[in-house]
Scaffold this motif. Structure first.
Motif, PDB file in Angstrom:
ATOM      1  N   THR A   1       6.241  10.689  -2.735  1.00 55.21           N
ATOM      2  CA  THR A   1       6.353  10.141  -1.381  1.00 55.21           C
ATOM      3  C   THR A   1       7.371   9.003  -1.370  1.00 55.21           C
ATOM      4  N   PRO A   2       8.328   9.001  -0.464  1.00 55.05           N
ATOM      5  CA  PRO A   2       9.351   7.940  -0.454  1.00 55.05           C
ATOM      6  C   PRO A   2       8.746   6.570  -0.155  1.00 55.05           C
ATOM      7  N   ARG A   3       9.330   5.559  -0.755  1.00 58.19           N
ATOM      8  CA  ARG A   3       9.076   4.144  -0.463  1.00 58.19           C
ATOM      9  C   ARG A   3       7.623   3.731  -0.730  1.00 58.19           C
ATOM     10  N   ILE A   4       6.988   4.306  -1.743  1.00 55.44           N
ATOM     11  CA  ILE A   4       5.664   3.813  -2.114  1.00 55.44           C
ATOM     12  C   ILE A   4       5.817   2.677  -3.110  1.00 55.44           C
ATOM     13  N   ALA A   5       4.817   1.821  -3.176  1.00 50.98           N
ATOM     14  CA  ALA A   5       4.861   0.661  -4.064  1.00 50.98           C
ATOM     15  C   ALA A   5       4.825   1.106  -5.518  1.00 50.98           C
TER      16      ALA A   5
END
Length: 428
Positions: free
Chosen positions: A385-389
């Protein structure tokens, strides 16, 4: 390691069973299909979870899948004895019904499995009243996991279907997955702590319980967000699967299948002379296909507790299915066909080893393998998933590795089960 094959005549020897027995079996399964369909309609069909008829709906859907699989599998194994045009027309349609109805249950079970593993890996202590499963009993371990995940749902502290994030100020889920898991097993949201019930540290490895570590730093921080992400993705997938199943059951395609099954309940289209034909050679051919597929499995690798090649491939960015899993999934399907063929041959004889514990244990191990493999794929998909921590991605990576280890444990359990001596045979 030399692979010992079962005696091909061990499970198919016995009195002659003819096409009349096949016709009786198909009529019985068709009747069960129609009975389950009526129960499904009487229970409301799409009854939501928590409603009075939800349990009846689930049971009816399970019975529909069960009978559809058995009819389709029997048509495949004994197709030379059946009208070819009719058989080739209805068999894929029954597979479509079974697969469509199984999607919703698969999403729910996958979410429960992943959230339970996240709680265990992040250091949640065991439930005080939860008894660890007995060693060597993977089915009890799996049952304990489902019960534990269900208890987490009941606390109201877990998000969505399994419980990784607590309820927000509006009483709903935290949309961004901002809840954090404390070292004591509680879930905090917005500075408030909801008393989350802890989840037992149960593993699928040989049915043993793993001790939980009180504090695991980064994993603990990312576990709640990872759980919330998985909850959103798999709950959405489950909702779509539920809608797809409802549309399928109301479609003209399904009604055509139900009409054919209704005709099957009274008249089986056997070929001329099939009524007196011996079924044992066809059943033996199904067993031979199974033993050949098992012989092609890397059972030597499955005999080791760690398969580094499988883990390295699983951590790659390639979203393709794991190449080592496909042969095992095929063996699982062939084992199911073999069991259905035995049911046709020996359904009236309850003393015959059709319910051989060896086949049952091997089937359970392959079911665990399928579940862990699909759960690992879901964790890997969530990690893309894009831009996960970074902490969330780390937790998902650990979760993926844990499920791949479960895959290896299931392969090892299958190896042990398959090499056991079948009931009613002697050691060569």
């Amino acid at each position: 390691m030399a692979q010992r094959h079962p005696d091909p005549t061990a499970s198919t020897a016995g009195p002659v069973t003819t096409g009349d027995a096949l016709a009786a079996y198909l009529r019985a399964q068709a009747t069960e299909f129609l009975r389950a369909l009526r129960l499904h309609r009487e229970s409301g069909g799409g009854a939501p979870n928590g409603s009075a008829h939800a349990g009846d709906t689930v049971d009816a859907a399970r019975a529909l899948r069960r009978s559809a699989r058995r009819i389709s599998g029997s048509l495949h194994t004994f197709r030379p004895l059946l009208d070819p045009d009719w058989s080739e027309e209805i068999r894929p349609e029954l597979a479509w019904v079974s697969g469509t109805l199984a999607l919703e249950h698969a999403c729910e079970a996958r979410l429960e499995r992943l959230l339970l593993a996240l709680h265990r890996l992040s250091g949640a202590p065991a439930l005080p009243a939860q008894k660890a499963p007995e060693a060597g009993d993977p089915s009890r371990a799996a049952g304990a996991g489902v019960a534990a995940a269900a208890s987490v749902r009941g606390t109201g502290a877990a998000a969505g279907a399994g419980g990784a994030a607590s309820a927000g100020p509006a009483g709903g889920r935290t949309a961004g997955g901002t809840a954090t898991v404390g070292t004591g097993g509680s879930v905090a949201a917005g500075g408030r702590t909801a008393g989350a019930t802890a989840v037992p540290a149960v593993s699928g490895h040989a049915g043993t319980a793993r001790p939980a570590t009180p504090d695991r730093g980064t994993l603990t921080v990312g576990a709640a967000k990872a759980g919330a992400l998985l909850d959103r993705q798999l709950t959405l997938a489950r909702t779509r699967a539920h809608s797809t199943a409802l549309q399928a059951l109301g479609s003209s395609r399904f009604h055509a299948v139900a009409d054919k099954v209704a005709v099957l309940a009274s008249e089986v289209p056997l070929t001329s002379g099939a009524a007196g034909t011996d079924l044992r050679p066809l059943a033996a051919a199904a067993e031979e296909r199974l033993t050949d597929a098992v012989a092609a499995l890397p059972l030597v690798t499955a005999g080791h507790p760690y398969n580094a090649e499988a883990l390295v491939h699983g951590l790659s960015p390639d979203p393709a299915p794991h190449p080592q899993d496909a042969p095992w999934h095929q063996v699982r399907l062939l084992l199911r066909l073999h069991r259905y063929a035995l049911e046709v041959l020996y359904a009236p004889d309850t003393d015959h080893p059709v319910l051989d514990g060896r086949l049952f244990s091997a089937g359970q191990a392959l079911d665990r393998h399928r579940d862990a493999s699909e759960a690992a794929a879901a964790a890997a998909q969530a990690a893309r998933t894009p831009r996960i921590a970074p902490a969330t991605a780390y937790a998902l990576g650990v979760l993926h590795a844990d499920q791949r280890h479960e895959v290896e444990a299931a392969r090892y359990a299958f190896q042990l089960a398959w090499q056991k001596q079948p009931i009613g045979t002697s050691t060569p």
